[in-house]
Scaffold this motif. Structure first.
Motif, mmCIF file in Angstrom:
data_model
loop_
_atom_site.group_PDB
_atom_site.id
_atom_site.type_symbol
_atom_site.label_atom_id
_atom_site.label_comp_id
_atom_site.label_asym_id
_atom_site.label_seq_id
_atom_site.Cartn_x
_atom_site.Cartn_y
_atom_site.Cartn_z
ATOM 1 N N THR A 15 1.404 3.928 -0.546
ATOM 2 C CA THR A 15 0.447 3.161 -1.344
ATOM 3 C C THR A 15 -0.977 3.508 -0.941
ATOM 4 O O THR A 15 -1.832 3.755 -1.800
ATOM 5 C CB THR A 15 0.691 1.656 -1.158
ATOM 6 O OG1 THR A 15 2.021 1.333 -1.595
ATOM 7 C CG2 THR A 15 -0.317 0.846 -1.961
ATOM 8 N N GLU A 53 -3.636 5.321 -3.450
ATOM 9 C CA GLU A 53 -4.885 4.608 -3.721
ATOM 10 C C GLU A 53 -6.093 5.445 -3.320
ATOM 11 O O GLU A 53 -7.096 5.507 -4.051
ATOM 12 C CB GLU A 53 -4.898 3.279 -2.981
ATOM 13 C CG GLU A 53 -3.977 2.233 -3.568
ATOM 14 C CD GLU A 53 -4.001 0.945 -2.772
ATOM 15 O OE1 GLU A 53 -4.578 0.937 -1.657
ATOM 16 O OE2 GLU A 53 -3.436 -0.056 -3.259
ATOM 17 N N SER A 90 -6.537 8.385 -5.795
ATOM 18 C CA SER A 90 -7.066 7.886 -7.063
ATOM 19 C C SER A 90 -8.534 7.498 -6.945
ATOM 20 O O SER A 90 -9.354 7.821 -7.813
ATOM 21 C CB SER A 90 -6.245 6.691 -7.543
ATOM 22 O OG SER A 90 -4.914 7.050 -7.810
ATOM 23 N N HIS A 147 8.346 4.486 -9.330
ATOM 24 C CA HIS A 147 7.582 3.959 -8.193
ATOM 25 C C HIS A 147 6.233 4.645 -8.084
ATOM 26 O O HIS A 147 5.199 3.969 -7.901
ATOM 27 C CB HIS A 147 8.381 4.158 -6.904
ATOM 28 C CG HIS A 147 7.686 3.634 -5.682
ATOM 29 N ND1 HIS A 147 7.571 2.288 -5.403
ATOM 30 C CD2 HIS A 147 7.025 4.275 -4.672
ATOM 31 C CE1 HIS A 147 6.900 2.120 -4.281
ATOM 32 N NE2 HIS A 147 6.550 3.306 -3.820
ATOM 33 N N ARG A 157 3.935 3.437 -10.805
ATOM 34 C CA ARG A 157 3.404 2.104 -10.523
ATOM 35 C C ARG A 157 2.256 2.180 -9.527
ATOM 36 O O ARG A 157 1.228 1.491 -9.687
ATOM 37 C CB ARG A 157 4.517 1.190 -9.975
ATOM 38 C CG ARG A 157 5.442 0.633 -11.013
ATOM 39 C CD ARG A 157 6.255 -0.532 -10.475
ATOM 40 N NE ARG A 157 7.082 -0.137 -9.342
ATOM 41 C CZ ARG A 157 8.309 0.386 -9.459
ATOM 42 N NH1 ARG A 157 8.840 0.559 -10.669
ATOM 43 N NH2 ARG A 157 9.000 0.708 -8.377
ATOM 44 N N LEU A 158 2.413 3.007 -8.488
ATOM 45 C CA LEU A 158 1.332 3.166 -7.520
ATOM 46 C C LEU A 158 0.080 3.720 -8.191
ATOM 47 O O LEU A 158 -1.037 3.265 -7.915
ATOM 48 C CB LEU A 158 1.770 4.102 -6.391
ATOM 49 C CG LEU A 158 2.885 3.620 -5.460
ATOM 50 C CD1 LEU A 158 3.131 4.636 -4.359
ATOM 51 C CD2 LEU A 158 2.548 2.263 -4.858
ATOM 52 N N THR A 188 -0.714 3.441 -11.387
ATOM 53 C CA THR A 188 -1.257 2.432 -12.296
ATOM 54 C C THR A 188 -1.991 1.349 -11.515
ATOM 55 O O THR A 188 -3.102 0.929 -11.892
ATOM 56 C CB THR A 188 -0.132 1.788 -13.109
ATOM 57 O OG1 THR A 188 0.521 2.811 -13.895
ATOM 58 C CG2 THR A 188 -0.673 0.715 -14.037
ATOM 59 N N ASP A 189 -1.399 0.913 -10.408
ATOM 60 C CA ASP A 189 -2.029 -0.149 -9.613
ATOM 61 C C ASP A 189 -3.328 0.295 -8.965
ATOM 62 O O ASP A 189 -4.201 -0.529 -8.688
ATOM 63 C CB ASP A 189 -1.055 -0.627 -8.525
ATOM 64 C CG ASP A 189 0.131 -1.367 -9.090
ATOM 65 O OD1 ASP A 189 0.099 -1.750 -10.271
ATOM 66 O OD2 ASP A 189 1.130 -1.530 -8.345
ATOM 67 N N SER A 190 -3.447 1.607 -8.723
ATOM 68 C CA SER A 190 -4.656 2.110 -8.045
ATOM 69 C C SER A 190 -5.739 2.525 -9.035
ATOM 70 O O SER A 190 -6.841 2.875 -8.613
ATOM 71 C CB SER A 190 -4.291 3.306 -7.162
ATOM 72 O OG SER A 190 -3.802 4.387 -7.937
#
Length: 265
Positions: free
Chosen positions: A216, A220, A223, A256, A259-260, A262-264
């Motif tokens: 993660t 992050e 990104s 997975h 998702r990482l 997208t979340d970042s």
């Protein structure tokens, strides 16, 4: 970012099956383990090389890397190492791969000696790599586990035809956090190898997100810095036969990573 996986996770699988597996699981590319026990290695001829190219082209999947086992810093004469690099570069060119992976392999030499040896050999091979449109990438591994270790060699090489693979497990095992690894490797970075493990003592491969590696934080950071390269999942099934089979994990692993990302964002 684009996603790939390594055939280290599907040892011995025919290339047509690898290409179909990658396409079916939604991966953009594949890192091919180039070892004599695998279907693709420097000893295969022109017809087989052309067949592999066609199989991946038909599947719409890129051959990202020829992952060789040359050790750039190993003790001994230069010529066998340079010959190995030339063979891998020719294979990558024939397959349309962007990269050739090499290891440091400095062994028990002093860091200064290993750095100088690897830099000399990589610099000697760099012009041929550039002529072929292939980039040599030194993986953070063994004697040069951290980003700082690899950057010492790459700074001495000083050629755009040579860069780095950031293996997030090895930098972590070397005690280097992602916020330190990235700036050391960024000027040279080809792509990032992701994986997951249970602990420093148990490196059996796990599905992405089920272990302790700072995936993660890595994603992050990449990104946030605007890095838009490749993430390649290296699942080391070849060395851990009791690990779960990779094909069943590929689609969840892709989800997975997405998702990482997208979340970042």
């Amino acid at each position: 970012m684009k996603l790939a996986f390594s055939t280290l996770g599907v040892p011995g699988m025919p290339m047509a099956d690898v290409a179909r597996l990658a396409a079916g699981a939604g991966y953009h590319g594949v890192e091919l383990r180039a070892h004599p026990e695998e279907p693709v290695h420097p000893g295969i001829g022109a017809d087989e090389r052309a067949r592999v190219v066609a199989e991946f082209r038909d599947a719409g999947v890129e051959i990202l890397t020829v992952a060789g086992y040359v050790r750039a810093a190993e003790a001994g004469p230069d010529e066998p190492v340079l010959a190995g690099l030339r063979e891998l570069l020719e294979l990558a060119h024939d397959l349309g791969a962007r990269y050739v992976r090499v290891f440091p392999g400095g062994g028990e030499q002093s860091p200064e000696e290993a750095d100088a040896t690897a830099a000399r050999r990589l610099a000697a091979a760099a012009p041929r790599a550039a002529d072929l449109g292939v980039r040599l990438l030194l993986e953070t591994h063994d004697s040069h586990r951290t980003g700082a270790d690899a950057a010492r060699i790459l700074g001495l090489v000083g050629h755009g035809g040579v860069g780095a693979i950031w293996d997030v497990m090895h930098t972590w095992l070397g005690g280097e956090d992602p916020a330190t690894s990235y700036p050391a490797l960024f000027p040279h970075l080809g792509y990032v190898q992701v994986k997951d493990i249970a602990s420093a003592e148990d490196t059996t491969p796990l599905p992405l997100g089920e272990g302790v590696l700072p995936l993660t934080e890595c994603v992050e950071l990449l990104s946030r810095e605007g890095w838009d390269g490749w993430l390649c999942w290296e699942y080391e099934k070849r060395w851990y036969p009791r690990a779960r089979e990779l094909p069943e994990l590929l689609a969840p692993g892709r989800e997975h990573l997405l998702r990482l990302l997208t979340d970042s964002a």
